[in-house]
Motif scaffolding. Sequence first.
Motif, short mmCIF file in Angstrom:
data_model
loop_
_atom_site.label_atom_id
_atom_site.label_comp_id
_atom_site.label_asym_id
_atom_site.label_seq_id
_atom_site.Cartn_x
_atom_site.Cartn_y
_atom_site.Cartn_z
N MET A 269 0.82 -1.21 0.00
CA MET A 269 0.00 0.00 0.00
C MET A 269 0.85 1.26 0.00
O MET A 269 0.51 2.28 -0.61
CB MET A 269 -0.94 -0.01 1.21
N SER A 270 1.99 1.19 0.66
CA SER A 270 2.91 2.33 0.72
C SER A 270 3.50 2.62 -0.65
O SER A 270 3.63 3.79 -1.05
CB SER A 270 4.02 2.05 1.73
N HIS A 271 3.89 1.58 -1.38
CA HIS A 271 4.43 1.77 -2.73
C HIS A 271 3.40 2.47 -3.62
O HIS A 271 3.73 3.38 -4.38
CB HIS A 271 4.81 0.43 -3.35
N SER A 272 2.15 2.04 -3.52
CA SER A 272 1.08 2.64 -4.32
C SER A 272 0.87 4.10 -3.94
O SER A 272 0.81 4.99 -4.79
CB SER A 272 -0.21 1.84 -4.13
N MET A 273 0.79 4.37 -2.63
CA MET A 273 0.59 5.73 -2.12
C MET A 273 1.74 6.65 -2.47
O MET A 273 1.57 7.76 -2.98
CB MET A 273 0.48 5.69 -0.59
N GLY A 274 2.93 6.18 -2.16
CA GLY A 274 4.11 7.01 -2.36
C GLY A 274 4.37 7.32 -3.82
O GLY A 274 4.80 8.42 -4.17
N GLY A 275 4.08 6.34 -4.69
CA GLY A 275 4.30 6.55 -6.11
C GLY A 275 3.33 7.54 -6.72
O GLY A 275 3.73 8.47 -7.43
N ILE A 287 2.30 5.48 8.89
CA ILE A 287 0.87 5.76 8.99
C ILE A 287 0.02 4.51 8.75
O ILE A 287 -1.02 4.31 9.37
CB ILE A 287 0.51 6.89 8.00
N LEU A 288 0.50 3.64 7.88
CA LEU A 288 -0.27 2.43 7.53
C LEU A 288 -0.09 1.29 8.53
O LEU A 288 -0.97 0.43 8.67
CB LEU A 288 0.17 1.93 6.14
N LEU A 289 1.05 1.25 9.22
CA LEU A 289 1.44 0.06 9.99
C LEU A 289 0.37 -0.38 10.99
O LEU A 289 0.00 -1.56 11.04
CB LEU A 289 2.77 0.33 10.71
N GLU A 378 -11.21 -3.86 2.09
CA GLU A 378 -10.35 -3.62 3.25
C GLU A 378 -9.25 -2.60 2.92
O GLU A 378 -8.96 -1.70 3.71
CB GLU A 378 -9.73 -4.94 3.73
N VAL A 379 -8.65 -2.76 1.75
CA VAL A 379 -7.60 -1.84 1.32
C VAL A 379 -8.19 -0.43 1.12
O VAL A 379 -7.60 0.57 1.54
CB VAL A 379 -6.92 -2.34 0.03
N ARG A 380 -9.36 -0.39 0.52
CA ARG A 380 -10.03 0.90 0.28
C ARG A 380 -10.34 1.61 1.61
O ARG A 380 -10.14 2.83 1.74
CB ARG A 380 -11.32 0.67 -0.50
N ILE A 381 -10.82 0.87 2.59
CA ILE A 381 -11.16 1.46 3.89
C ILE A 381 -9.91 2.06 4.56
O ILE A 381 -9.95 3.17 5.10
CB ILE A 381 -11.82 0.40 4.81
N TYR A 383 -7.13 3.15 3.07
CA TYR A 383 -6.76 4.37 2.36
C TYR A 383 -7.68 5.53 2.77
O TYR A 383 -7.24 6.67 2.92
CB TYR A 383 -6.82 4.17 0.85
N GLY A 384 -8.95 5.22 2.98
CA GLY A 384 -9.89 6.26 3.42
C GLY A 384 -9.54 6.81 4.79
O GLY A 384 -9.78 8.00 5.06
N ARG A 385 -8.95 5.98 5.64
CA ARG A 385 -8.59 6.42 7.00
C ARG A 385 -7.29 7.24 7.01
O ARG A 385 -7.15 8.14 7.84
CB ARG A 385 -8.43 5.20 7.91
N VAL A 386 -6.37 6.90 6.13
CA VAL A 386 -5.05 7.55 6.21
C VAL A 386 -4.90 8.72 5.24
O VAL A 386 -3.95 9.50 5.36
CB VAL A 386 -3.90 6.53 5.98
N LEU A 387 -5.80 8.86 4.29
CA LEU A 387 -5.78 9.99 3.36
C LEU A 387 -6.98 10.87 3.66
O LEU A 387 -8.11 10.53 3.31
CB LEU A 387 -5.80 9.50 1.91
N GLN A 388 -6.76 11.96 4.33
CA GLN A 388 -7.84 12.81 4.81
C GLN A 388 -7.97 14.08 3.97
O GLN A 388 -6.98 14.73 3.68
CB GLN A 388 -7.56 13.21 6.26
N THR A 389 -9.19 14.39 3.57
CA THR A 389 -9.42 15.63 2.82
C THR A 389 -10.08 16.69 3.72
O THR A 389 -10.60 16.38 4.77
CB THR A 389 -10.35 15.37 1.61
#
Length: 389
Positions: A269-275, A287-289, A378-381, A383-389
């Motif tokens: 998930m970090s590779h996807s986010m960071g990229g 943040i994800l751990l 689960e992955v989507r949830i 990302y929703g928690r760690v990426l805040q708008t």
Amino acid sequence: MSETLLELRKFVIPEIIIGVDARLLIDRYISHFNAKKPMLVTDKDIQHFEWFHETIALIRPHVENLFFFDDTTPNPKDVEAMLGASLFLSLGCDLIIAIGGGSVIDCAKCISIVASNGGNVLDYEGVDEVLMPGPPLICIPTTAGSSADVSQFAIIKDTSANIKRAIISKKVVPDLALIDPVPLMSMDPYLTACTAMDALTHAIEAYVSSTHSALTDVHALESIRLINQVIEKSVRPDRTIETMFQLMLGSLQAGLAFSNASLGAVHAMSHSMGGLLNLPHGECNSILLEHIIRLNFETVPDRYRDIARQLDLLVDNVSDALLLEMIINRIVAMRQNVNIPASIKMDALEEATVDYLVENALNDPCMVTNPRTLTKEEVRIIYGRVLQT
């Protein structure tokens, strides 16, 4: 004994020298490789430090020419690796010396791959796709986190798709790692925090990986113990060289573990986010751990109990439910104590962007060895928690 521990495993590491002023042995090893035209892969920021100039001064008397390639950036890009490989070949270089953090060393590895195998660096994504070993590679890491200096991993950003690609091969394991805590004294506190949490994540994910082994377990557990003891001290203004050595040793132990056991959902998930979002890798992992531990726990609770002991938690007679909360509380406290936020603030986050993040995370090679299969939802949830708008 479990069947997992009886399965065949390989364990690949480079030659390693660790200790204060290890970098100052560089001249001896240039002579060992009989190199005359090394390429130095580095970044522009670290070239201001005295320890860097001391290191370069030792190299010059032993070579005909020393070529600098410092067009590297955080989250290294395919175009940078291709440019570096083109220069390496056109200048007739015969050795790569990487001085820098994980981004610099990953870029150097990718330069090495293309210099020997040709094509585009992205052709080698995946496991064991690199056929020919590259030119000799010496690494002097300047952060305690990535362990790129000892690992079989090279992470490179695909600029056309805007995601990170993982190249995993024993052909990218460096020939020599000179692991010296002196450069760590130059790191700013936030970089120190992010890289230390990256190393901790390496160790935890390696220990619960579906391809862990008796060999990797030893290194993973020792890494967790060391990092847990010094991570908060490492970001203080009065940090000592002894503290940074312990942190670097913890990072090395984590590298030996994850390079041979692989990683899990945090890194996928970090590779996807960071990229896609161009975020610091260690920050993403931090943040994800806690979220991934919560999902993985029920699959391997005994492994997490071992981890808890290394975190210096008294868990011998506690229930699994309490054990999980104790681990999460320590991870959260650690992250907070080194001033890493709980989420990333975004101006906007479109549904299509989240879809892209989820898809790329699920297809990342690191997801394969996560102890539990995660669903798209689960992955989507998370990302929703760690990426805040």
